[in-house]
Design a protein around this motif. Structure first.
Motif, PDB file in Angstrom:
ATOM      1  N   VAL A 144       7.630   3.671   4.567  1.00  0.00           N
ATOM      2  CA  VAL A 144       7.694   3.930   3.126  1.00  0.00           C
ATOM      3  C   VAL A 144       6.281   3.998   2.559  1.00  0.00           C
ATOM      4  O   VAL A 144       5.940   4.928   1.794  1.00  0.00           O
ATOM      5  N   LEU A 145       5.450   3.051   2.949  1.00  0.00           N
ATOM      6  CA  LEU A 145       4.075   3.022   2.462  1.00  0.00           C
ATOM      7  C   LEU A 145       3.286   4.227   2.973  1.00  0.00           C
ATOM      8  O   LEU A 145       2.513   4.843   2.221  1.00  0.00           O
ATOM      9  N   ALA A 146       3.483   4.606   4.232  1.00  0.00           N
ATOM     10  CA  ALA A 146       2.797   5.776   4.777  1.00  0.00           C
ATOM     11  C   ALA A 146       3.193   7.046   4.034  1.00  0.00           C
ATOM     12  O   ALA A 146       2.344   7.904   3.744  1.00  0.00           O
ATOM     13  N   GLY A 147       4.477   7.166   3.705  1.00  0.00           N
ATOM     14  CA  GLY A 147       4.930   8.325   2.947  1.00  0.00           C
ATOM     15  C   GLY A 147       4.331   8.360   1.558  1.00  0.00           C
ATOM     16  O   GLY A 147       3.907   9.425   1.074  1.00  0.00           O
ATOM     17  N   PRO A 169       4.495  -4.642  -1.588  1.00  0.00           N
ATOM     18  CA  PRO A 169       3.037  -4.774  -1.599  1.00  0.00           C
ATOM     19  C   PRO A 169       2.428  -4.025  -2.776  1.00  0.00           C
ATOM     20  O   PRO A 169       2.952  -2.990  -3.216  1.00  0.00           O
ATOM     21  N   LEU A 170       1.317  -4.516  -3.261  1.00  0.00           N
ATOM     22  CA  LEU A 170       0.655  -3.886  -4.400  1.00  0.00           C
ATOM     23  C   LEU A 170       0.268  -2.446  -4.091  1.00  0.00           C
ATOM     24  O   LEU A 170       0.287  -1.588  -4.977  1.00  0.00           O
ATOM     25  N   GLU A 171      -0.055  -2.169  -2.837  1.00  0.00           N
ATOM     26  CA  GLU A 171      -0.448  -0.806  -2.473  1.00  0.00           C
ATOM     27  C   GLU A 171       0.699   0.179  -2.664  1.00  0.00           C
ATOM     28  O   GLU A 171       0.483   1.336  -3.042  1.00  0.00           O
ATOM     29  N   LEU A 172       1.935  -0.266  -2.402  1.00  0.00           N
ATOM     30  CA  LEU A 172       3.072   0.623  -2.601  1.00  0.00           C
ATOM     31  C   LEU A 172       3.304   0.869  -4.089  1.00  0.00           C
ATOM     32  O   LEU A 172       3.562   2.007  -4.510  1.00  0.00           O
ATOM     33  N   PHE A 173       3.228  -0.172  -4.894  1.00  0.00           N
ATOM     34  CA  PHE A 173       3.313   0.021  -6.337  1.00  0.00           C
ATOM     35  C   PHE A 173       2.253   1.020  -6.800  1.00  0.00           C
ATOM     36  O   PHE A 173       2.524   1.924  -7.590  1.00  0.00           O
ATOM     37  N   ALA A 174       1.032   0.863  -6.287  1.00  0.00           N
ATOM     38  CA  ALA A 174      -0.085   1.698  -6.732  1.00  0.00           C
ATOM     39  C   ALA A 174       0.117   3.167  -6.364  1.00  0.00           C
ATOM     40  O   ALA A 174      -0.418   4.056  -7.036  1.00  0.00           O
ATOM     41  N   GLU A 205       2.668  -2.602 -12.908  1.00  0.00           N
ATOM     42  CA  GLU A 205       2.500  -2.143 -11.527  1.00  0.00           C
ATOM     43  C   GLU A 205       2.568  -0.633 -11.382  1.00  0.00           C
ATOM     44  O   GLU A 205       1.890  -0.050 -10.530  1.00  0.00           O
ATOM     45  N   VAL A 206       3.434   0.030 -12.168  1.00  0.00           N
ATOM     46  CA  VAL A 206       3.651   1.481 -12.050  1.00  0.00           C
ATOM     47  C   VAL A 206       3.609   2.115 -13.432  1.00  0.00           C
ATOM     48  O   VAL A 206       3.892   1.454 -14.437  1.00  0.00           O
ATOM     49  N   PRO A 207       3.285   3.414 -13.526  1.00  0.00           N
ATOM     50  CA  PRO A 207       3.167   4.039 -14.851  1.00  0.00           C
ATOM     51  C   PRO A 207       4.495   4.321 -15.549  1.00  0.00           C
ATOM     52  O   PRO A 207       4.538   4.375 -16.780  1.00  0.00           O
ATOM     53  N   GLU A 208       5.584   4.521 -14.787  1.00  0.00           N
ATOM     54  CA  GLU A 208       6.884   4.843 -15.376  1.00  0.00           C
ATOM     55  C   GLU A 208       7.990   4.106 -14.625  1.00  0.00           C
ATOM     56  O   GLU A 208       7.937   3.985 -13.394  1.00  0.00           O
TER      57      GLU A 208
END
Length: 297
Positions: A144-147, A169-174, A205-208
């Motif tokens: 999921v994170l790689a995608g 993870p914060l990276e996925l949110f980002a 965490e996310v814009p929308e």
């Protein structure tokens, strides 16, 4: 035509219909059993294809009879399966109990989905060609994170359904542009049971964010704007399995086609309302003319 890529799960849904779901330690008599192709990834792919998009599926099925049927169901719905892998072992399954009020409880066994833990040759290029990438959490989080990383690198909008709910993870949110939890998933992610409060908290965490509210419709929140609630058509539910995936697939198409958010949410809500009036997940998903008729009625 709008191109949607889905990176996610394919499951065979093993569905039992009962008057009332059993409590722990209780045995009840069911009235019907069906095997219905599903999985959150495949469901969203089929929903988007029936809503009018060109759709490609990245994931895996087993080399069993379920895998053959899952692949053919996607293809029959117009979904490209060139990058849907076939692996040794069983396909994923979801064991579902549906009661007479249309509610459900689900146990998912990953099967082949558990092998999708990274992108393979061709996946990155396919994601780069998309107008939107749809992600869920029924495959390993690493994939999921790689995608999401690939989509971000290529400027592709990423829409994440955080289900089954788990810490992210914060990276996925980002790397997520639009997060679409239901109210229970939003509460799990934030610790807040009020959907509006949870949606606002997720904007850190996310814009929308779109929180789906079942029969009550959906709630949209974005940074710098007031939250927006869009009601759903009032219908009698037969089976709510797959309704959230129908909503997300239709929403992705509507947004990729340039509909304003309020209109896109209403259009997706019309698709979900049609799906709950029929049994099954992928089998219940409406085609575009049906959605347009429900949306304008």
């Amino acid at each position: 035509m709008t191109h949607i890529v889905v990176l996610g799960s394919t499951n065979m849904d093993l569905v039992t219909y009962v008057e009332k779901a059993p409590q722990r330690g209780e045995t009840v008599t069911g009235r019907e059993f069906r095997t219905i192709p599903g999985g959150k990834g495949a469901n969203q792919a089929i929903a988007a294809a029936r809503a009018g998009a060109t759709v490609s599926m990245i994931g895996a099925v087993g080399n069993d009879a379920y895998g053959t049927r899952l692949r053919s169901t996607l293809e029959d719905s117009g979904v490209d399966t060139d990058l849907l892998r076939t692996v040794e072992g069983p396909s994923g399954t979801a064991h579902i109990v549906v009661d007479d009020e249309g509610g459900n409880s689900i146990v998912v066994i990953s099967g082949a989905n558990g092998t999708v833990d990274h992108l393979v040759l061709g996946d990155d290029g396919l994601i780069a060609s998309a107008d939107a990438l749809l992600l869920q959490l029924e495959i390993p989080l690493a994939a999921v994170l790689a995608g999401a990383r690939a989509a971000r690198a290529h400027g592709v909008r990423t829409i994440l359904t955080p289900a089954p709910a788990q810490p992210l993870p914060l990276e996925l949110f980002a790397a997520t542009d639009l997060l679409v939890p239901n109210e229970h998933e939003a509460a799990t992610l934030t610790g807040r049971t009020d959907p509006r409060s949870a949606a606002v908290a997720l904007l850190d965490e996310v814009p929308e964010v779109v929180v789906t509210l079942g029969a009550a419709g959906s709630l949209y929140a974005a940074r710098g704007a007031d939250p927006l609630t869009v009601p759903a058509p009032q219908v009698t539910a037969v089976d709510s399995t797959g309704a959230g995936d129908t909503f997300v697939g239709a929403l992705a198409v509507a947004l990729a086609e340039g509909r304003p958010m309020r209109s896109a949410l209403a259009w997706a809500g019309a698709a979900a309302a049609l799906s709950v009036q029929r049994p099954g997940a992928s089998a219940s998903m409406p085609c575009r003319p049906e959605i347009e008729a429900q949306f304008t009625s």
